[in-house]
Design a protein around this motif. Structure first.
Motif, PDB file in Angstrom:
ATOM      1  N   THR A   1     -18.424  39.166   5.102  1.00  0.00           N
ATOM      2  CA  THR A   1     -19.547  39.427   4.206  1.00  0.00           C
ATOM      3  C   THR A   1     -19.017  39.983   2.902  1.00  0.00           C
ATOM      4  O   THR A   1     -17.972  40.645   2.884  1.00  0.00           O
ATOM      5  CB  THR A   1     -20.551  40.400   4.853  1.00  0.00           C
ATOM      6  N   ASN A   2     -19.705  39.694   1.790  1.00  0.00           N
ATOM      7  CA  ASN A   2     -19.305  40.328   0.538  1.00  0.00           C
ATOM      8  C   ASN A   2     -20.276  41.452   0.210  1.00  0.00           C
ATOM      9  O   ASN A   2     -21.389  41.509   0.737  1.00  0.00           O
ATOM     10  CB  ASN A   2     -19.153  39.315  -0.603  1.00  0.00           C
ATOM     11  N   THR A   3     -19.835  42.361  -0.629  1.00  0.00           N
ATOM     12  CA  THR A   3     -20.621  43.547  -0.946  1.00  0.00           C
ATOM     13  C   THR A   3     -20.629  43.747  -2.456  1.00  0.00           C
ATOM     14  O   THR A   3     -19.871  43.107  -3.187  1.00  0.00           O
ATOM     15  CB  THR A   3     -20.035  44.802  -0.271  1.00  0.00           C
TER      16      THR A   3
ATOM     17  N   ASN B   1     -15.589  43.905   0.868  1.00  0.00           N
ATOM     18  CA  ASN B   1     -15.581  42.656   1.615  1.00  0.00           C
ATOM     19  C   ASN B   1     -14.863  42.665   2.971  1.00  0.00           C
ATOM     20  O   ASN B   1     -13.700  42.264   3.074  1.00  0.00           O
ATOM     21  CB  ASN B   1     -14.992  41.562   0.727  1.00  0.00           C
TER      22      ASN B   1
ATOM     23  N   SER C   1     -11.975  46.288   6.510  1.00  0.00           N
ATOM     24  CA  SER C   1     -12.340  46.128   5.115  1.00  0.00           C
ATOM     25  C   SER C   1     -11.119  45.649   4.342  1.00  0.00           C
ATOM     26  O   SER C   1      -9.983  45.836   4.769  1.00  0.00           O
ATOM     27  CB  SER C   1     -12.823  47.476   4.564  1.00  0.00           C
TER      28      SER C   1
ATOM     29  N   ALA D   1      -9.986  39.658  -0.511  1.00  0.00           N
ATOM     30  CA  ALA D   1     -11.333  39.988  -0.985  1.00  0.00           C
ATOM     31  C   ALA D   1     -11.890  38.885  -1.872  1.00  0.00           C
ATOM     32  O   ALA D   1     -13.080  38.546  -1.796  1.00  0.00           O
ATOM     33  CB  ALA D   1     -11.319  41.316  -1.745  1.00  0.00           C
TER      34      ALA D   1
ATOM     35  N   ILE E   1     -13.021  36.031   0.320  1.00  0.00           N
ATOM     36  CA  ILE E   1     -14.272  36.333   1.016  1.00  0.00           C
ATOM     37  C   ILE E   1     -15.456  36.247   0.060  1.00  0.00           C
ATOM     38  O   ILE E   1     -16.548  35.814   0.452  1.00  0.00           O
ATOM     39  CB  ILE E   1     -14.186  37.712   1.701  1.00  0.00           C
ATOM     40  N   GLU E   2     -15.270  36.638  -1.212  1.00  0.00           N
ATOM     41  CA  GLU E   2     -16.345  36.477  -2.193  1.00  0.00           C
ATOM     42  C   GLU E   2     -16.820  35.025  -2.229  1.00  0.00           C
ATOM     43  O   GLU E   2     -18.016  34.742  -2.283  1.00  0.00           O
ATOM     44  CB  GLU E   2     -15.861  36.885  -3.592  1.00  0.00           C
TER      45      GLU E   2
ATOM     46  N   LYS F   1     -26.001  39.689  -1.574  1.00  0.00           N
ATOM     47  CA  LYS F   1     -24.747  39.293  -0.916  1.00  0.00           C
ATOM     48  C   LYS F   1     -24.999  38.171   0.080  1.00  0.00           C
ATOM     49  O   LYS F   1     -26.134  37.775   0.362  1.00  0.00           O
ATOM     50  CB  LYS F   1     -24.115  40.498  -0.227  1.00  0.00           C
TER      51      LYS F   1
END
Length: 335
Positions: free
Chosen positions: A139-141, A158, A175, A230, A233-234, A261
């Motif tokens: 998941t992205n944040t 992420n 993370s 990261a 994952i984005e 997200k």
């Protein structure tokens, strides 16, 4: 920190959600995910998140009546619009659909947009592996971390999780940051300094002050390695599933903003690859890993998720910060 009976904590969490328009299975699913995090010692994603979830509800960014809708499907893939429902509710639907696709096609990949913060990813990969499938989740944040070599918060922290249906179980949940933003919040709430080398303040200077870090950025783990993962994952959990990426991601931490997200879940049937002895070969490999002699001061080699999973299954109590517990009771109308 105070020790609270797990069932009592669950009931308070359910009541707090019910007081704010979330009831029934949605409140129970969400509370269970939060309590699972606390039982595993991942307090940054436990009951500490509940006031933020309720803030999202009161701001209208969580829709208790939203419709979770399949917007496209082809082969083993499914795309879901989460209807702005609570993240654990949507993620549970997504993992069920990934498992169903894996049963039919050998692999299921489910992308989610228009959902909310889902808690710990490892909860969902554990659900997948308990059904006999390899589980992968990401998941992205919202931005909290600069790319390697920069100092502007462009990337989320992420997380990614990988669960294997093996004996013993393997369930990695990590993370891409040196420290999770929720952990920084926990350090601030408990009046502790951060470790050195994990965060920058708003001026790009190293800091151990959690408040300064929340105004600034946390750093990727391993420099360019965490940064590169990261970024991937984005794209995979954001752009690929119709969600936002980078500085356009909002609402995972600051829940007064709409959540933009995305999530990606995969379930893989090991049998689809035609390897008849997968279980025995992996078990033999894990034996080799875990019987390696421990270094001085350590108590042996454990697989990812081994200790935290045992805690979750056996814990009849959870630790909660005293002020947070009082806040939760007030939110539940218990005072």
């Amino acid at each position: 920190m105070i020790e609270i009976n797990r069932q009592e904590a669950f009931e308070i969490a359910v009541d707090a959600l019910a007081e704010h328009g979330i009831s029934g299975s949605a409140a129970e699913q969400t509370s269970e995910v939060l309590l699972s995090a606390d039982a595993r010692g991942k307090h940054s994603h436990g009951l500490l998140r509940l006031p933020r979830i309720i803030r999202g509800i009161t701001q209208g960014n969580v829709d208790p009546e939203g419709t979770i809708e399949v917007v496209s499907q082809q082969g083993g893939t499914v795309a879901i619009d989460g209807g702005a429902r609570l993240g654990p509710v949507v993620a549970s639907v997504a993992t069920d659909k990934a498992i169903a696709r894996a049963e039919k096609c050998g692999i299921g990949a489910v992308g989610v947009h228009n959902s909310n913060h889902l808690g710990i990813l490892g909860y969902y990969t554990e659900q997948i592996l308990q059904n006999g499938f390899i589980g992968i989740g990401m998941t992205n944040t919202e931005p909290a971390m600069p790319p390697h070599g920069g100092d502007d918060p462009i990337l989320g922290t992420n997380p990614i999780a990988v669960g294997l249906p093996t004996d013993p179980v393997f369930n990695l949940d990590m993370s891409t940051a040196s420290i999770a933003r929720g952990t920084v919040l926990q350090y601030r709430e408990t009046d502790r300094d951060l470790p050195s080398g994990v965060a920058l303040d708003a001026n790009g200077r190293p800091t151990t002050d959690p408040s300064a870090a929340l105004d600034g950025t946390v750093l990727p783990f391993g420099g360019y390695r965490g940064s590169g993962l990261a970024i991937a994952i984005e794209v995979l959990a954001g752009g690929l599933v119709g969600a936002e990426m980078g500085t356009d991601v909002t609402g995972t931490f600051h829940t007064e903003d709409p959540c933009t997200k995305g999530d990606l879940f995969l379930a893989i049937d090991p049998g689809a690859f035609g390897v008849a002895d997968f279980d025995s070969r992996v078990s033999a490999f894990f034996d080799e890993v875990t019987t390696d002699e421990s270094t001085p001061g350590n108590d042996g080699v454990r697989l990812p998720g081994q200790r935290s999973g045992q805690r979750d299954r056996s814990a009849s109590t959870v630790q909660v910060e005293a002020d947070l517990w009082n806040e939760l009771r007030a939110l539940a109308g218990a005072d």
